[in-house]
Design a protein around this motif. Structure first.
Motif, PDB file in Angstrom:
ATOM      1  N   SER A   1       0.646  -1.119   0.039  1.00 18.19           N
ATOM      2  CA  SER A   1      -0.024   0.128   0.041  1.00 18.19           C
ATOM      3  C   SER A   1       1.011   1.506  -0.088  1.00 18.19           C
ATOM      4  O   SER A   1       0.195   2.457   0.064  1.00 18.19           O
ATOM      5  CB  SER A   1      -0.950   0.086   1.348  1.00 18.19           C
ATOM      6  N   GLY A   2       2.124   1.093  -0.266  1.00 18.03           N
ATOM      7  CA  GLY A   2       2.916   2.177  -0.145  1.00 18.03           C
ATOM      8  C   GLY A   2       4.368   1.972   0.325  1.00 18.03           C
ATOM      9  O   GLY A   2       4.844   0.838   0.394  1.00 18.03           O
ATOM     10  N   PHE A   3       5.422   2.906   0.106  1.00 22.38           N
ATOM     11  CA  PHE A   3       6.675   2.554   0.625  1.00 22.38           C
ATOM     12  C   PHE A   3       7.368   3.824   1.252  1.00 22.38           C
ATOM     13  O   PHE A   3       6.892   5.028   1.077  1.00 22.38           O
ATOM     14  CB  PHE A   3       7.431   2.260  -0.603  1.00 22.38           C
ATOM     15  N   LEU A   4       8.386   3.713   2.099  1.00 20.76           N
ATOM     16  CA  LEU A   4       9.006   4.819   2.989  1.00 20.76           C
ATOM     17  C   LEU A   4      10.321   4.245   2.872  1.00 20.76           C
ATOM     18  O   LEU A   4      10.706   3.311   2.725  1.00 20.76           O
ATOM     19  CB  LEU A   4       8.465   4.694   4.530  1.00 20.76           C
ATOM     20  N   PRO A   5      11.199   5.597   2.556  1.00 16.24           N
ATOM     21  CA  PRO A   5      12.684   5.358   2.837  1.00 16.24           C
ATOM     22  C   PRO A   5      12.912   5.130   4.152  1.00 16.24           C
ATOM     23  O   PRO A   5      12.334   5.521   5.273  1.00 16.24           O
ATOM     24  CB  PRO A   5      13.402   6.534   2.383  1.00 16.24           C
ATOM     25  N   LYS A   6      14.275   4.236   4.443  1.00 14.80           N
ATOM     26  CA  LYS A   6      14.534   3.747   5.954  1.00 14.80           C
ATOM     27  C   LYS A   6      14.770   5.120   6.775  1.00 14.80           C
ATOM     28  O   LYS A   6      14.955   4.937   7.841  1.00 14.80           O
ATOM     29  CB  LYS A   6      15.464   2.745   5.907  1.00 14.80           C
ATOM     30  N   ASP A   7      15.235   6.132   6.146  1.00  8.45           N
ATOM     31  CA  ASP A   7      15.718   7.248   6.961  1.00  8.45           C
ATOM     32  C   ASP A   7      14.810   8.394   7.082  1.00  8.45           C
ATOM     33  O   ASP A   7      14.976   9.450   7.644  1.00  8.45           O
ATOM     34  CB  ASP A   7      17.003   8.037   6.299  1.00  8.45           C
ATOM     35  N   ILE A   8      13.580   7.711   7.294  1.00 14.93           N
ATOM     36  CA  ILE A   8      12.190   8.825   7.616  1.00 14.93           C
ATOM     37  C   ILE A   8      12.380   9.020   9.061  1.00 14.93           C
ATOM     38  O   ILE A   8      13.010   8.490   9.853  1.00 14.93           O
ATOM     39  CB  ILE A   8      10.961   8.050   7.451  1.00 14.93           C
ATOM     40  N   SER A   9      11.817  10.284   9.222  1.00  9.69           N
ATOM     41  CA  SER A   9      11.660  10.883  10.821  1.00  9.69           C
ATOM     42  C   SER A   9      10.567   9.845  11.395  1.00  9.69           C
ATOM     43  O   SER A   9       9.875   9.193  10.826  1.00  9.69           O
ATOM     44  CB  SER A   9      11.201  12.182  10.673  1.00  9.69           C
ATOM     45  N   PRO A  10      10.553   9.743  12.756  1.00 14.70           N
ATOM     46  CA  PRO A  10       9.599   9.151  13.570  1.00 14.70           C
ATOM     47  C   PRO A  10       8.163   9.750  13.229  1.00 14.70           C
ATOM     48  O   PRO A  10       7.162   8.773  13.017  1.00 14.70           O
ATOM     49  CB  PRO A  10       9.897   9.532  14.892  1.00 14.70           C
ATOM     50  N   GLU A  11       8.004  10.724  12.960  1.00 11.81           N
ATOM     51  CA  GLU A  11       6.729  11.401  12.593  1.00 11.81           C
ATOM     52  C   GLU A  11       6.196  10.955  11.268  1.00 11.81           C
ATOM     53  O   GLU A  11       4.898  10.581  11.055  1.00 11.81           O
ATOM     54  CB  GLU A  11       6.598  13.066  12.413  1.00 11.81           C
ATOM     55  N   GLU A  12       6.986  10.856  10.195  1.00  8.71           N
ATOM     56  CA  GLU A  12       6.734  10.299   8.855  1.00  8.71           C
ATOM     57  C   GLU A  12       6.437   8.837   8.899  1.00  8.71           C
ATOM     58  O   GLU A  12       5.373   8.392   8.231  1.00  8.71           O
ATOM     59  CB  GLU A  12       7.822  10.588   8.021  1.00  8.71           C
ATOM     60  N   LEU A  13       7.159   7.994   9.962  1.00 10.02           N
ATOM     61  CA  LEU A  13       6.823   6.365  10.062  1.00 10.02           C
ATOM     62  C   LEU A  13       5.306   6.364  10.531  1.00 10.02           C
ATOM     63  O   LEU A  13       4.694   5.642  10.114  1.00 10.02           O
ATOM     64  CB  LEU A  13       7.801   5.976  11.061  1.00 10.02           C
ATOM     65  N   VAL A  14       5.124   7.024  11.467  1.00 10.03           N
ATOM     66  CA  VAL A  14       4.023   7.039  12.430  1.00 10.03           C
ATOM     67  C   VAL A  14       2.837   7.246  11.398  1.00 10.03           C
ATOM     68  O   VAL A  14       1.792   6.563  11.222  1.00 10.03           O
ATOM     69  CB  VAL A  14       4.112   7.647  13.718  1.00 10.03           C
ATOM     70  N   GLU A  15       2.961   8.495  10.686  1.00 13.55           N
ATOM     71  CA  GLU A  15       1.756   9.189   9.604  1.00 13.55           C
ATOM     72  C   GLU A  15       1.654   7.798   8.623  1.00 13.55           C
ATOM     73  O   GLU A  15       0.428   7.467   8.248  1.00 13.55           O
ATOM     74  CB  GLU A  15       2.459  10.258   9.089  1.00 13.55           C
ATOM     75  N   GLY A  16       2.822   7.524   7.990  1.00 11.11           N
ATOM     76  CA  GLY A  16       2.755   6.246   6.911  1.00 11.11           C
ATOM     77  C   GLY A  16       1.896   5.060   7.631  1.00 11.11           C
ATOM     78  O   GLY A  16       1.103   4.367   6.723  1.00 11.11           O
ATOM     79  N   VAL A  17       2.284   4.613   8.791  1.00  9.25           N
ATOM     80  CA  VAL A  17       1.460   3.485   9.320  1.00  9.25           C
ATOM     81  C   VAL A  17       0.050   3.782   9.293  1.00  9.25           C
ATOM     82  O   VAL A  17      -1.013   2.931   8.979  1.00  9.25           O
ATOM     83  CB  VAL A  17       1.982   3.088  10.713  1.00  9.25           C
TER      84      VAL A  17
END
Length: 217
Positions: free
Chosen positions: A99-115
């Motif tokens: 359903s999407g992808f994120l780079p591993k160097d994302i911020s905690p905020e971006e990780l949480v929002e992605g989930v």
């Protein structure tokens, strides 16, 4: 509470993500796996809402594991993780149902929002990054003839799909077509159903592969 399964062959990465996610009141990490086969087994045991899936692992890779999880657990959303922004395996994972992808160097905020975004059923990929990514790896492939699934789309739905593939958000599509955001949302829901795709990521791939739009550059 959003239950998350972490899949990465690096224990340090899993620990970091676990700390970030468990700090949120609405998210809990229910399991960890170091390769794809173990991830599939844990999905059977834990039924997580979201799987954070590394794409490059020994054993069963993330793309294969994504395909198996999406096929067996339609209620589970997979969010791919990659070290590289432009990674052909990311496109493969989107084809497989991520359903999407994120780079591993994302911020905690971006990780949480992605989930949270993929848990809602949306695609956690920046629209313009998605089109750049898919354009990069689809341009080298031979474009097939438009599949029959496009024949069922109305003229307006084709317009909406074209704009999605060009990286437009729903509000931008509404402004460009001079219709309400709710109307755009209805068109998007309808064309997703006709194309049998889960989200914008898969819809963009269909648009490129059908030749409805062409990669630029």
């Amino acid at each position: 509470m959003i239950s998350v399964l972490l899949v990465d062959d690096q224990a340090l990465v899993r620990t970091g993500f676990k700390l970030m996610l468990n700090a949120e009141q609405d998210i809990t990490v229910v399991g960890e796996a170091a390769e794809g086969g173990a991830a599939v087994e844990l999905c059977r045991a834990l039924s997580p809402d979201v799987v954070l899936m590394d794409l490059h692992m020994p054993g069963m890779d993330g793309v294969t594991a994504t395909a198996k999880i999406v096929a067996e657990f339609p209620g589970t959303r997979v969010l791919a993780l990659s070290t590289f922004d432009l990674d052909e395996n990311v496109v493969a994972s989107l084809r497989a149902g991520a359903s999407g992808f994120l780079p591993k160097d994302i911020s905690p905020e971006e990780l949480v929002e992605g989930v949270r975004v993929v848990h809602r059923g949306d695609s956690a990929v920046a629209p313009r990054l998605l089109t750049r990514l898919i354009g990069t790896f689809v341009r080298a492939a031979r474009m097939p003839e438009a599949p029959k699934t496009l024949d069922g789309l109305t003229e307006r739905e084709c317009e909406v799909l074209t704009l999605i593939a060009r990286g437009r958000s729903n509000p931008e599509i509404a402004q460009e077509l001079q219709v309400s955001p709710s109307t755009v949302k209805n068109h998007v829901t309808s064309l997703f159903g006709k194309l049998d795709v889960r989200d914008r990521a898969q819809a963009v791939i269909v648009a490129y592969e059908a030749g409805l739009v062409r990669p630029s550059g």
